[in-house]
Write an enzyme that holds these catalytic residues in place. Structure first.
Site, mmCIF file in Angstrom:
data_model
loop_
_atom_site.group_PDB
_atom_site.id
_atom_site.type_symbol
_atom_site.label_atom_id
_atom_site.label_comp_id
_atom_site.label_asym_id
_atom_site.label_seq_id
_atom_site.Cartn_x
_atom_site.Cartn_y
_atom_site.Cartn_z
ATOM 1 N N THR A 153 -1.549 7.464 -0.094
ATOM 2 C CA THR A 153 -2.873 7.321 -0.748
ATOM 3 C C THR A 153 -3.622 6.087 -0.241
ATOM 4 O O THR A 153 -4.825 5.972 -0.448
ATOM 5 C CB THR A 153 -2.709 7.170 -2.274
ATOM 6 N N ASP A 161 1.127 -3.412 11.925
ATOM 7 C CA ASP A 161 1.504 -3.782 10.558
ATOM 8 C C ASP A 161 1.907 -5.260 10.552
ATOM 9 O O ASP A 161 2.946 -5.639 11.116
ATOM 10 C CB ASP A 161 2.660 -2.894 10.087
ATOM 11 N N ARG A 213 0.845 -1.197 0.000
ATOM 12 C CA ARG A 213 0.000 0.000 0.000
ATOM 13 C C ARG A 213 0.877 1.243 0.000
ATOM 14 O O ARG A 213 1.831 1.327 0.777
ATOM 15 C CB ARG A 213 -0.850 0.057 1.285
HETATM 16 C C1 PRP Z 1 -1.033 -5.228 4.302
HETATM 17 C C2 PRP Z 1 -1.848 -6.484 4.300
HETATM 18 C C3 PRP Z 1 -2.767 -6.282 3.140
HETATM 19 C C4 PRP Z 1 -2.994 -4.795 3.125
HETATM 20 C C5 PRP Z 1 -4.367 -4.511 3.678
HETATM 21 O O1 PRP Z 1 -0.017 -5.268 3.366
HETATM 22 O O2 PRP Z 1 -1.080 -7.642 4.219
HETATM 23 O O3 PRP Z 1 -2.241 -6.735 1.905
HETATM 24 O O4 PRP Z 1 -2.007 -4.225 3.989
HETATM 25 O O5 PRP Z 1 -4.662 -3.155 3.582
HETATM 26 P P1 PRP Z 1 -5.810 -2.609 2.610
HETATM 27 O O6 PRP Z 1 -7.007 -3.483 2.852
HETATM 28 O O7 PRP Z 1 -6.025 -1.203 3.069
HETATM 29 O O8 PRP Z 1 -5.313 -2.684 1.201
HETATM 30 P P2 PRP Z 1 1.007 -4.051 3.190
HETATM 31 O O9 PRP Z 1 0.504 -3.133 2.122
HETATM 32 O O10 PRP Z 1 1.298 -3.451 4.523
HETATM 33 O O11 PRP Z 1 2.294 -4.744 2.585
HETATM 34 P P3 PRP Z 1 3.252 -5.857 3.226
HETATM 35 O O12 PRP Z 1 2.467 -7.124 3.248
HETATM 36 O O13 PRP Z 1 4.383 -5.896 2.264
HETATM 37 O O14 PRP Z 1 3.671 -5.419 4.599
HETATM 38 N N1 URA Z 2 -2.148 -3.565 6.917
HETATM 39 C C1 URA Z 2 -1.661 -4.018 8.102
HETATM 40 O O1 URA Z 2 -0.670 -4.761 8.131
HETATM 41 N N2 URA Z 2 -2.278 -3.641 9.224
HETATM 42 C C2 URA Z 2 -3.361 -2.859 9.243
HETATM 43 O O2 URA Z 2 -3.896 -2.553 10.322
HETATM 44 C C3 URA Z 2 -3.851 -2.388 7.992
HETATM 45 C C4 URA Z 2 -3.225 -2.773 6.852
#
Ligand code: PRP
Ligand code: URA
Length: 212
Positions: free
Chosen positions: A106, A198, A102
Site C-alpha cells: 500500500t 532503499d 512503509r
Molecule cells: C524509508 C525512508 C522514509 C520512507 C519514505 O523508510 O527512510 O521513512 O521510506 O517513503 P515515503 O515518503 O513514501 O513514506 P522505510 O519505510 O523504507 O523504512 P526503513 O527506514 O526501516 O528502511
Molecule cells: N524509501 C527509500 O529508502 N527509498 C526510496 O526511493 C523511497 C522510499
C-alpha cells in the site's frame, strides 16, 4: 513547490558517489555522514543567537551562543544514518525517535514506536529522514508531532521526490523543507527515480529477501 534544495558543489559531488550502486556499505555510511555534516551547516544558518560574556585566557569579551538548542527527531530506521552528523555538531540537542516503515504494497506508513523529548513543545524541531518519496512517512511523523502540540518543525531529507514535497506543502504550507537533492519522480513501487534505492537497506546491509 516550496523546498530549499541545497546547492553546494561538495554536496553534489558526494551525492553522485553515494547514489552509485557500486558503493559498499561502509562507503555509503561514510558519505552519508559527510553529506549530513555539510547539510547541518546549511540548515542551521538561521538559528537564533544571544549575547554572552566569556573570559578567554587573554581578556573578557562578548560572544554569541545559540539561544536554544533545536530538538532532533528522526524517523527509524534510515533516519539513524543521517542523525549522527546532527548529533555530532549539536551535542546539546535532545533527540527523539519515531519508528515507522512503509507497507510495501500500500506504501502507507506503519508506526511502531515513539519517544519525543518534552522540550519539543518549546524548541524548534528538526525532523530528519534521508528519503522523502510519497511523503506518507513524513506526513505521519508531522501529524504525530503536531497532534502532541509541537509548533515549529523543519523537515530535512537527503533526496526528495516532487510528490513528497507537494504532499507536505499541501497539508503544512508553513513547514520548511530542506533537501540535498530534488529528483525526478517515483516509480510504480514508490521508489525515488533516480534516487539511491532503499536507504535503510544500504545503511544497514539488509535486503528484502534476506529478512528473517
Ligand atoms: C524509508 C525512508 C522514509 C520512507 C519514505 O523508510 O527512510 O521513512 O521510506 O517513503 P515515503 O515518503 O513514501 O513514506 P522505510 O519505510 O523504507 O523504512 P526503513 O527506514 O526501516 O528502511
Ligand atoms: N524509501 C527509500 O529508502 N527509498 C526510496 O526511493 C523511497 C522510499
Amino acid at each position: 513547490m516550496n523546498a530549499v534544495v541545497l546547492n553546494h558543489p561538495l554536496i553534489d559531488h558526494k551525492m553522485s558517489l553515494l547514489r552509485d550502486e557500486k558503493r559498499s556499505m561502509p562507503e555509503f555510511k561514510m558519505l552519508l555522514d559527510e553529506i549530513g555534516m555539510l547539510m547541518v551547516y546549511e540548515v542551521t544558518k538561521e538559528l537564533e543567537l544571544e549575547e554572552t560574556v566569556i573570559k578567554t585566557p587573554v581578556s573578557v569579551t562578548k560572544a554569541k551562543k545559540l539561544k536554544s538548542h533545536p530538538i532532533l527527531v528522526t524517523i527509524l530506521r534510515a533516519g539513524l544514518g543521517l542523525l549522527d552528523p546532527f548529533m555530532k555538531l549539536m551535542p546539546n540537542s535532545k533527540v527523539g525517535f519515531l519508528g515507522m516503515d512503509r507497507d510495501e504494497v500500500t506504501l502507507k506508513p506503519r508506526s511502531y514506536y515513539d519517544k519525543i523529548p518534552m522540550q519539543a513543545l518549546e524548541n524548534e524541531v528538526l525532523l530528519i529522514d534521508p528519503m522523502l518519496a510519497t511523503g506518507g512517512s513524513a506526513l505521519n511523523a508531522i501529524d504525530f508531532l503536531v497532534g502532541k502540540g509541537v509548533k515549529n518543525i523543519t523537515f530535512i531529507c537527503l533526496v526528495a521526490a516532487p510528490e513528497g514535497i507537494k504532499a507536505i506543502n499541501d497539508k503544512y504550507p508553513d513547514i520548511k523543507i530542506y533537501a540535498a537533492a530534488l529528483d525526478e519522480k517515483l516509480n510504480d513501487k514508490g521508489y525515488i527515480v533516480p534516487g539511491l534505492g532503499d536507504a535503510g537497506d544500504r545503511i544497514f546491509g539488509t535486503e528484502d529477501n534476506e529478512n528473517l
